[in-house]
Design a protein around this motif. Structure first.
Motif, PDB file in Angstrom:
ATOM      1  N   THR A 114       5.247  27.680  20.886  1.00 17.80           N
ATOM      2  CA  THR A 114       4.927  29.099  20.740  1.00 17.80           C
ATOM      3  C   THR A 114       6.205  29.918  20.823  1.00 17.80           C
ATOM      4  N   THR A 115       6.330  30.935  19.978  1.00 18.87           N
ATOM      5  CA  THR A 115       7.492  31.811  20.064  1.00 18.87           C
ATOM      6  C   THR A 115       7.415  32.661  21.321  1.00 18.87           C
ATOM      7  N   LEU A 130       2.013  34.491  19.587  1.00 17.22           N
ATOM      8  CA  LEU A 130       2.734  34.807  18.364  1.00 17.22           C
ATOM      9  C   LEU A 130       3.639  33.633  18.011  1.00 17.22           C
ATOM     10  N   VAL A 131       3.633  33.223  16.756  1.00 19.27           N
ATOM     11  CA  VAL A 131       4.434  32.073  16.315  1.00 19.27           C
ATOM     12  C   VAL A 131       5.266  32.459  15.105  1.00 19.27           C
ATOM     13  N   LEU A 136      11.448  29.152  15.887  1.00 22.43           N
ATOM     14  CA  LEU A 136      11.269  27.820  16.464  1.00 22.43           C
ATOM     15  C   LEU A 136      12.236  26.811  15.853  1.00 22.43           C
ATOM     16  N   GLU A 137      12.562  26.971  14.593  1.00 22.87           N
ATOM     17  CA  GLU A 137      13.480  26.035  13.924  1.00 22.87           C
ATOM     18  C   GLU A 137      14.901  26.119  14.467  1.00 22.87           C
ATOM     19  N   LYS A 138      15.227  27.185  15.166  1.00 26.54           N
ATOM     20  CA  LYS A 138      16.570  27.342  15.740  1.00 26.54           C
ATOM     21  C   LYS A 138      16.694  26.658  17.097  1.00 26.54           C
ATOM     22  N   CYS A 185       8.404  19.450  11.049  1.00 26.00           N
ATOM     23  CA  CYS A 185       9.277  19.013  12.145  1.00 26.00           C
ATOM     24  C   CYS A 185       9.763  20.223  12.927  1.00 26.00           C
ATOM     25  N   LEU A 186       9.737  20.134  14.252  1.00 30.83           N
ATOM     26  CA  LEU A 186      10.265  21.178  15.123  1.00 30.83           C
ATOM     27  C   LEU A 186      10.923  20.539  16.336  1.00 30.83           C
TER      28      LEU A 186
END
Length: 325
Positions: A114-115, A130-131, A136-138, A185-186
């Motif tokens: 989750t962001t 909130l996402v 998230l990729e960072k 992918c995360l």
């Protein structure tokens, strides 16, 4: 009558008070799913809580322990995997002895990513999830390296080979939840279940065993959009194939790469159409609302939002049954 076999349920935790259990009964809900805390996973504790639920007329349809089914040692093949699988199996044997027919597995070594949780217009001032995939990729790798999709499938097959025979003997089915958010992918972890096709592959790896099915999370389907699949067609396919054990009834504002979780009536999906499809297909499993927003603590926080959303879902079910019958 179409829809009569759908089991509306609510969440309970194994340390709930009598007042909390009475609240569920007062909502007109008969069925519950139980999250057993670590200290309540032995047979005596499971039965003691089951007896307490009986006093309120509440029946357990499914149950799990988060640390057993969201275990990175199992998901990633880390040292201690066999011991973690043994603990998972032992708990399933206990559930079987207790007459609880469904347990969980979620292939999320990093839990639900989750962001942030924040106030949003989608929750009318409540706190919601909130996402933002770009954010998230960072984030850095959580487990030191990249784990490929092939590795994840290999680990899943290793798991299946060791748990399905136990499940068959214990008469306990596994409900597999998709990855949330459903992207490739995360944080260095390739996600296992991000589409309807991934589910079909999982069931093939299980030899189409009746002891592996799904938690059909409508929220994840809607987050993934077309990449995940056509939600109405997939409801029909998986219900007809007896693969839907539990439904998470949830709406979101939009598809990835950015979404907010909403109340049922405020997202982009017409949830009445979703409910009608479950009724039309004569679904016979459990269904509950999921990831409700949190309202002000002075009015009870999550509880009133959960009750409101459950009542809304029950109304959709009753209307769908009346229309389709």
């Amino acid at each position: 009558m179409l829809g009569d076999k759908i089991k509306v349920q609510s969440k309970v935790v194994s340390d709930y008070t009598d007042e909390q259990l009475l609240f569920i009964k007062q909502m007109g809900v008969k069925y519950v799913y139980v999250i057993f805390k670590d200290e309540h996973t032995d047979y005596d504790s499971v039965m003691k809580f089951k007896d307490r639920l009986d006093k309120f007329g509440l029946e357990i349809t499914d149950a799990g322990n988060v640390h057993l089914y969201k275990n990175d040692k199992i998901h990633l093949g880390l040292p201690g995997r066999d011991e973690a699988i043994e603990a998972y199996n032992n708990f399933n044997i206990i559930l079987g002895k207790a007459g609880i027919p469904v347990v969980y597995m979620t292939w999320e070594p990093n839990q639900v990513l989750t962001t942030r949780f924040d106030v949003s217009t989608c929750t009318r001032g409540g706190i919601g999830r909130l996402v933002d995939i770009a954010e998230l990729e960072k984030r850095p790798y959580t487990h030191g390296r990249l784990f490929t999709k092939e590795e994840m499938w290999d680990n899943f097959k290793y798991f299946l080979d060791r748990v399905l025979p136990v499940c068959e003997e214990a008469k306990v089915k596994i409900a597999l939840h998709p990855n949330d958010p459903p992207v490739d992918c995360l944080c260095g972890i390739s996600n296992l279940i991000t589409s309807a096709e991934d589910y079909k592959h999982a069931f093939e790896l299980a030899g189409n065993s009746p002891y592996l099915g799904m938690k059909m999370c409508i929220g994840c389907w809607l987050e993934g959009g077309e990449h995940f699949g056509n939600v109405l067609e997939d409801i029909r396919y998986f219900v007809e194939n007896k693969k839907v054990f539990i439904v998470h009834f949830r709406n979101v504002s939009s598809t990835v790469p950015y979404f907010e979780e909403t109340l049922l009536e405020d997202g982009y999906m017409d949830m009445y159409e979703v409910m009608k499809q479950f009724v039309r297909c004569d679904y016979d499993g459990a269904i509950h609302v999921d990831h409700v927003p949190v309202w002000g603590q002075s009015v009870g926080g999550e509880n009133p939002a959960w009750a409101y959303s459950t009542g809304y879902m029950k109304a959709l079910l009753n209307c769908a049954k009346k229309e389709l019958n």
